[in-house]
Design a protein around this motif. Structure first.
Motif, PDB file in Angstrom:
ATOM      1  N   LEU A   7      55.997  80.905-108.821  1.00  0.00           N
ATOM      2  CA  LEU A   7      55.106  79.754-108.662  1.00  0.00           C
ATOM      3  C   LEU A   7      55.699  78.486-109.262  1.00  0.00           C
ATOM      4  N   GLU A   8      56.353  78.621-110.413  1.00  0.00           N
ATOM      5  CA  GLU A   8      56.976  77.454-111.051  1.00  0.00           C
ATOM      6  C   GLU A   8      58.097  76.888-110.174  1.00  0.00           C
ATOM      7  N   HIS A   9      58.931  77.767-109.622  1.00  0.00           N
ATOM      8  CA  HIS A   9      60.027  77.315-108.764  1.00  0.00           C
ATOM      9  C   HIS A   9      59.508  76.746-107.448  1.00  0.00           C
ATOM     10  N   ALA A  10      58.403  77.267-106.955  1.00  0.00           N
ATOM     11  CA  ALA A  10      57.840  76.759-105.702  1.00  0.00           C
ATOM     12  C   ALA A  10      57.312  75.339-105.882  1.00  0.00           C
ATOM     13  N   LYS A  11      56.848  75.035-107.089  1.00  0.00           N
ATOM     14  CA  LYS A  11      56.311  73.692-107.369  1.00  0.00           C
ATOM     15  C   LYS A  11      57.411  72.712-107.777  1.00  0.00           C
ATOM     16  N   ALA A  12      58.228  73.101-108.741  1.00  0.00           N
ATOM     17  CA  ALA A  12      59.309  72.245-109.249  1.00  0.00           C
ATOM     18  C   ALA A  12      60.612  72.783-108.676  1.00  0.00           C
ATOM     19  N   MET A  75      60.442  78.829-100.744  1.00  0.00           N
ATOM     20  CA  MET A  75      60.816  77.646-101.511  1.00  0.00           C
ATOM     21  C   MET A  75      61.286  78.032-102.910  1.00  0.00           C
ATOM     22  N   ALA A  76      60.637  79.001-103.530  1.00  0.00           N
ATOM     23  CA  ALA A  76      61.064  79.473-104.852  1.00  0.00           C
ATOM     24  C   ALA A  76      62.433  80.137-104.764  1.00  0.00           C
ATOM     25  N   SER A  77      62.655  80.907-103.716  1.00  0.00           N
ATOM     26  CA  SER A  77      63.927  81.580-103.543  1.00  0.00           C
ATOM     27  C   SER A  77      65.061  80.562-103.411  1.00  0.00           C
ATOM     28  N   ALA A  78      64.841  79.495-102.646  1.00  0.00           N
ATOM     29  CA  ALA A  78      65.850  78.439-102.495  1.00  0.00           C
ATOM     30  C   ALA A  78      66.103  77.742-103.830  1.00  0.00           C
ATOM     31  N   VAL A 133      60.265  89.549 -96.479  1.00  0.00           N
ATOM     32  CA  VAL A 133      61.683  89.604 -96.830  1.00  0.00           C
ATOM     33  C   VAL A 133      62.445  88.437 -96.208  1.00  0.00           C
ATOM     34  N   LYS A 134      62.157  88.118 -94.955  1.00  0.00           N
ATOM     35  CA  LYS A 134      62.834  86.998 -94.286  1.00  0.00           C
ATOM     36  C   LYS A 134      62.574  85.697 -95.040  1.00  0.00           C
ATOM     37  N   CYS A 135      61.382  85.533 -95.581  1.00  0.00           N
ATOM     38  CA  CYS A 135      61.058  84.334 -96.365  1.00  0.00           C
ATOM     39  C   CYS A 135      61.975  84.228 -97.579  1.00  0.00           C
ATOM     40  N   ALA A 136      62.134  85.324 -98.286  1.00  0.00           N
ATOM     41  CA  ALA A 136      62.974  85.331 -99.480  1.00  0.00           C
ATOM     42  C   ALA A 136      64.451  85.168 -99.134  1.00  0.00           C
TER      43      ALA A 136
END
Length: 155
Positions: A7-12, A75-78, A133-136
């Motif tokens: 969640l933190e990586h998805a936001k920031a 988005m967090a994975s990126a 999985v494809k999202c990650a």
């Protein structure tokens, strides 16, 4: 599945500084690769640019910059990938990508190697949900192609 780190990586979002105009233009520089990936199932997409710099005998990843839209997982994975990649050699990044792919394909039966994956180990739970999985993997697939391009143009 949505741990605090995700969640933190998805936001920031680390590395999410590629503008739409930059993302639309293919770079024509030595040691730079770029790839656009789309998940047609959910609409997540990312354009990722990877830059290498010569550091002695072995090049290293100078930076991973991206522009994308999608779910918290993609988005967090990126974002996590962007942080982990900086300073890695091409071989180290290839190993990281390979391990992450193996983890995602394991359907939750494999424990992540935190020494290789760092914060990306937080995404291990996604492997239990094949539709996610494809999202990650989206950014990691883009990074793999961009790395290939960057290495081939740096020689």
């Amino acid at each position: 599945m949505y741990q605090q780190l995700i969640l933190e990586h998805a936001k920031a979002r680390s590395g999410s500084d590629l503008t739409p105009a930059e993302a639309a233009a293919m770079p024509d520089q030595a040691g730079v690769g770029q790839c656009h990936q789309l998940n047609p199932v959910c609409g997540d997409e990312i354009t990722l640019r990877l830059e290498l710099e010569a550091a002695g005998m072995q090049p290293t990843v100078k930076g991973v910059h991206w522009h994308g839209e999608g779910c918290a997982i993609s988005m967090a994975s990126a974002s996590i990938l962007s942080e982990l990649s900086e300073g890695a050699s091409p071989a180290e990044l290839e190993e990281m990508i390979g391990h992450f792919r193996e983890l995602m394909r394991s359907r939750g039966r494999m424990e992540p190697d935190e020494e290789i994956l760092g914060d990306a180990a937080a995404l291990a739970g996604v492997a239990k949900y094949p539709a996610r999985v494809k999202c990650a993997m989206l950014a990691w697939v883009a990074a793999e192609d961009a790395l290939r391009q960057a290495v081939s143009t740096s020689r």
